[in-house]
Design an enzyme around this catalytic site. Sequence first.
Site, PDB file in Angstrom:
ATOM      1  N   HIS A  31     -86.925 -77.075  15.067  1.00 21.58           N
ATOM      2  CA  HIS A  31     -88.379 -77.251  15.203  1.00 21.58           C
ATOM      3  C   HIS A  31     -88.666 -78.256  16.301  1.00 21.58           C
ATOM      4  CE1 HIS A  31     -88.667 -81.158  13.012  1.00 21.58           C
ATOM      5  NE2 HIS A  31     -87.655 -80.694  12.325  1.00 21.58           N
ATOM      6  N   ASP A  46     -91.753 -79.673  16.763  1.00 24.42           N
ATOM      7  CA  ASP A  46     -92.798 -80.646  16.425  1.00 24.42           C
ATOM      8  C   ASP A  46     -92.139 -81.879  15.830  1.00 24.42           C
ATOM      9  OD1 ASP A  46     -92.083 -79.171  14.071  1.00 24.42           O
ATOM     10  OD2 ASP A  46     -93.850 -79.953  13.055  1.00 24.42           O
ATOM     11  N   ASP A  75     -84.800 -85.586  15.205  1.00 24.96           N
ATOM     12  CA  ASP A  75     -85.530 -84.673  14.309  1.00 24.96           C
ATOM     13  C   ASP A  75     -86.667 -84.008  15.046  1.00 24.96           C
ATOM     14  OD1 ASP A  75     -86.535 -83.371  12.084  1.00 24.96           O
ATOM     15  OD2 ASP A  75     -87.519 -85.139  11.252  1.00 24.96           O
ATOM     16  N   GLU A  94     -92.927 -77.537  11.453  1.00 26.00           N
ATOM     17  CA  GLU A  94     -92.022 -77.889  10.366  1.00 26.00           C
ATOM     18  C   GLU A  94     -92.472 -79.141   9.621  1.00 26.00           C
ATOM     19  OE1 GLU A  94     -88.606 -79.357   8.073  1.00 26.00           O
ATOM     20  OE2 GLU A  94     -89.636 -80.435   9.685  1.00 26.00           O
ATOM     21  N   GLU A  95     -92.967 -80.122  10.372  1.00 21.98           N
ATOM     22  CA  GLU A  95     -93.389 -81.382   9.730  1.00 21.98           C
ATOM     23  C   GLU A  95     -94.724 -81.221   9.008  1.00 21.98           C
ATOM     24  OE1 GLU A  95     -91.207 -83.430   9.481  1.00 21.98           O
ATOM     25  OE2 GLU A  95     -89.972 -83.599  11.291  1.00 21.98           O
ATOM     26  N   ASP A 130     -80.797 -79.343  11.305  1.00 22.98           N
ATOM     27  CA  ASP A 130     -82.003 -80.146  11.034  1.00 22.98           C
ATOM     28  C   ASP A 130     -81.760 -81.067   9.842  1.00 22.98           C
ATOM     29  OD1 ASP A 130     -84.622 -81.061  11.173  1.00 22.98           O
ATOM     30  OD2 ASP A 130     -85.437 -79.406   9.995  1.00 22.98           O
ATOM     31  N   HIS A 161     -87.870 -89.871   9.740  1.00 26.45           N
ATOM     32  CA  HIS A 161     -89.322 -89.971   9.527  1.00 26.45           C
ATOM     33  C   HIS A 161     -89.793 -91.418   9.581  1.00 26.45           C
ATOM     34  CE1 HIS A 161     -89.962 -85.783   7.475  1.00 26.45           C
ATOM     35  NE2 HIS A 161     -89.189 -85.718   8.530  1.00 26.45           N
TER      36      HIS A 161
END
Lengths: 475, 475
Positions: free
Chosen positions: A98, A100, A132, A166-167, A195, A445
């Site tokens: 991903h 994003d 990520d 994805e997020e 991921d 994150h």
Amino acid sequence: MSVPKFFEYVDQHQTDFIDRLRKAVEIPSVSSEAARRPDVVRMAEFLVSELKNLGASVETRDVGIQKMHDGSSLNLPPVVLATYGNDPSKKTVLVYGHYDVQPAMLEDGWNTDPFKLIEDDEGRLLGRGSTDDKGPILGWLNVIEAHKNLGLDFPVNLKMCFEGMEESGSEGLDDLILLEAKKYFADVDAVCISDNYWLGTTKPCLTYGLRGVSYFHLTIKGPGRDLHSGVFGGTVHEPMTDLFKVMSTLVAPDGKILVPGIYDKVAPLTDEENKTYDNLAFEMNELHSAVGSQVNIHKTEREVLQHRWRYPSLSLHGVEGAFYNPGDKTVVPAKVIGKFSIRSVPDMETEDITALVKKHIESEFAKLGSKNTVHIECSHAGKPWVATPNHWNYVAAAKAVEKVFNVKPDMTREGGSIPVTLSFQDALGKNVLLLPMGRGDDGAHSINEKLDRSNYIQGIKLLGTYLHEIAEIKA
Amino acid sequence: MSVPKFFEYVDQHQTDFIDRLRKAVEIPSVSSEAARRPDVVRMAEFLVSELKNLGASVETRDVGIQKMHDGSSLNLPPVVLATYGNDPSKKTVLVYGHYDVQPAMLEDGWNTDPFKLIEDDEGRLLGRGSTDDKGPILGWLNVIEAHKNLGLDFPVNLKMCFEGMEESGSEGLDDLILLEAKKYFADVDAVCISDNYWLGTTKPCLTYGLRGVSYFHLTIKGPGRDLHSGVFGGTVHEPMTDLFKVMSTLVAPDGKILVPGIYDKVAPLTDEENKTYDNLAFEMNELHSAVGSQVNIHKTEREVLQHRWRYPSLSLHGVEGAFYNPGDKTVVPAKVIGKFSIRSVPDMETEDITALVKKHIESEFAKLGSKNTVHIECSHAGKPWVATPNHWNYVAAAKAVEKVFNVKPDMTREGGSIPVTLSFQDALGKNVLLLPMGRGDDGAHSINEKLDRSNYIQGIKLLGTYLHEIAEIKA
């Protein structure tokens, strides 16, 4: 096999690869912020351009619109589909990533601008999305570049699926996967998702299992409006009193779930499975460091990992509708929604979980003799996932790890969920492998997200070698 | 006594008095909003101007600055002190009111602009502050005007104390009261506060008691940061689990407080006291209407009022630090603060309450065997208040009610607290009377706040007659 020349190329082009990652990190493709949506689209365009330059066939798919909380609509960012190679004699591997990223602001506590890739003295490439999931995505592109520029035969047909939501719940992706299962993805022999992360900081791993999650909303209401505790305290059934009584019966302080029957379908731990926990690269101090204190329930690393990966857990997350600000407010909330979730494992069924929770909640509420009303619902549920780790997809990846890192990978599971894993497995009916590039301390994150230079560079070698090992497999 | 002429004047000048209230409502003196602070000050200036025109001696007192949450400071609005009459042969009565109001916006659901006074078909004067507390404040001014214009001798020396921060914790007022107790307030013989409401909608009351409140913050923490339940669920002691366990032991669904010893000092209900509940103008449907549903714990009106007024209660208000938004979030909060409060009654002591709660919480937490830590503190405490209702201050008010309404007032208490009541009683050592003007359904802190025209007009007569009755008392 042409691996030595490939390795040499990767080592010699570190700066180019890091520059490619730098360009990607500079695009703040935050999917959860409406104002950043043009940046997310720009990131898709960057990938399309890079892929075209590498000679891949690329297309973008419009996956619809997103309804915002304020009632407005926003176009979802496109899913980038790309193909490199189309030789019927080769295996076809689908890779997912991903483009994003999570939100990030310097004010959150970052040491550097989150949208500038900075390499520090310890070789850490700092920046939002570095690990990520821009690093892994670009890993695949770098593998293609190396083979193209070296004039090496590409070992497999590579299909790529890169999404930009994805997020933010991967909105639109599942529909696309179902739609393309027998079309764009028809020839796929195996799936690889990069991921997730190493268990610790030193040893690579292959990940073959994830817990599921069932999220619950427990609503208790009674009064027609919020009340003042001075005027009404002691005279009415207060929803908060009932909510705390009921929610306190869900889980014990030692983590044991108290919902009757919830453990009935949990797959028993066999001796064979227990042995897979014997030599995993994980120390209790890594848990302490990740948690930031020593509030571990279990004494041994084995128990920690088993309770993270293969036993269910129940967490209380919060209360909607109650007072939550600092300070004092003497409100009696009229309607409160307790939020909790159960992490599920094989062979629990989501329908059973919901039924058992519902039965327990209603039984506990009935004991209260309250005139309030209760409603329990499962707001979302994802099944647990466990792959067959002796499938050739895993065998190839394990061999690749040995070639690049000179060590057998840890075979791991994870406590969280990556829903797309199950979507691909169910829609395509093919083996799915989680092959992480970054380390367990990358802070995906969090503030100061990083990808170690060595993980990025060795990771490119790993992804390429994995494809070569697949080509070697006679299956 | 010159009451008939006074009554006649009030009836004939209804429009003028409503216009005075209209001007006051148009000033949006919301004390909790920094941007409205100039309007609060403007409201003080309006009162000063009106009082001066009526011939009162007026002064404003600067009571300091307010520290805002964002670190900035704001000047507190002034306290308006005024005196009308200075005859040593007369009694001196101190009246208190507040000129600030609760926030209000049309979007909250008001049927009309909250800062325009509108009279509807049923004679309700709708507008923010109409009943809380601008109507009662202007009631005193209207009484002065009537006497002045009629050339009537004013029955007492009137001291007025009007503050502009009541809806925001009366910041600065207690210090001023202590400072002026032996100075500006030195000659005061009795205090009258008109800032509460009739029990129902038909019958006036005098209020002689209030519950106290002890507010608690229960902090449980463990992890060094918020955690993801997928990764850590089942492996660490979660503060939310502990918090729900402990908070669920505080109160039963039927309102019974479960903290051992908490009822030990509650004054027993005597037959004599029980009789005062015999004929109160209160019906169960008024509770249902106020609550908006039928979740009453008790079957009889007597029990409802006794549990509101003379028994303690415990309410759970919320959790700081946990997830509170709509939707789903799989967070394991690292530090949570449970908020609850106990409404206290005679003869409970705030120190005892804190000690009993602390002992209970620590004992319950110890049972959990958790590695998290607990901390309990009382964030603020106000004592209960009960006045002597056979004091001449009450006798005068009761006679006034009979003269204006042809009915004996209900003798009531309230479940909430009005801290200034106790501040005046303690600092001045004089009897304090709560003499409400509005009805129980005025919606003081709600949308569509109103004061019935008849309550305003009869209320002006009541306040004036009360002062005349005081002058008649030989005490």
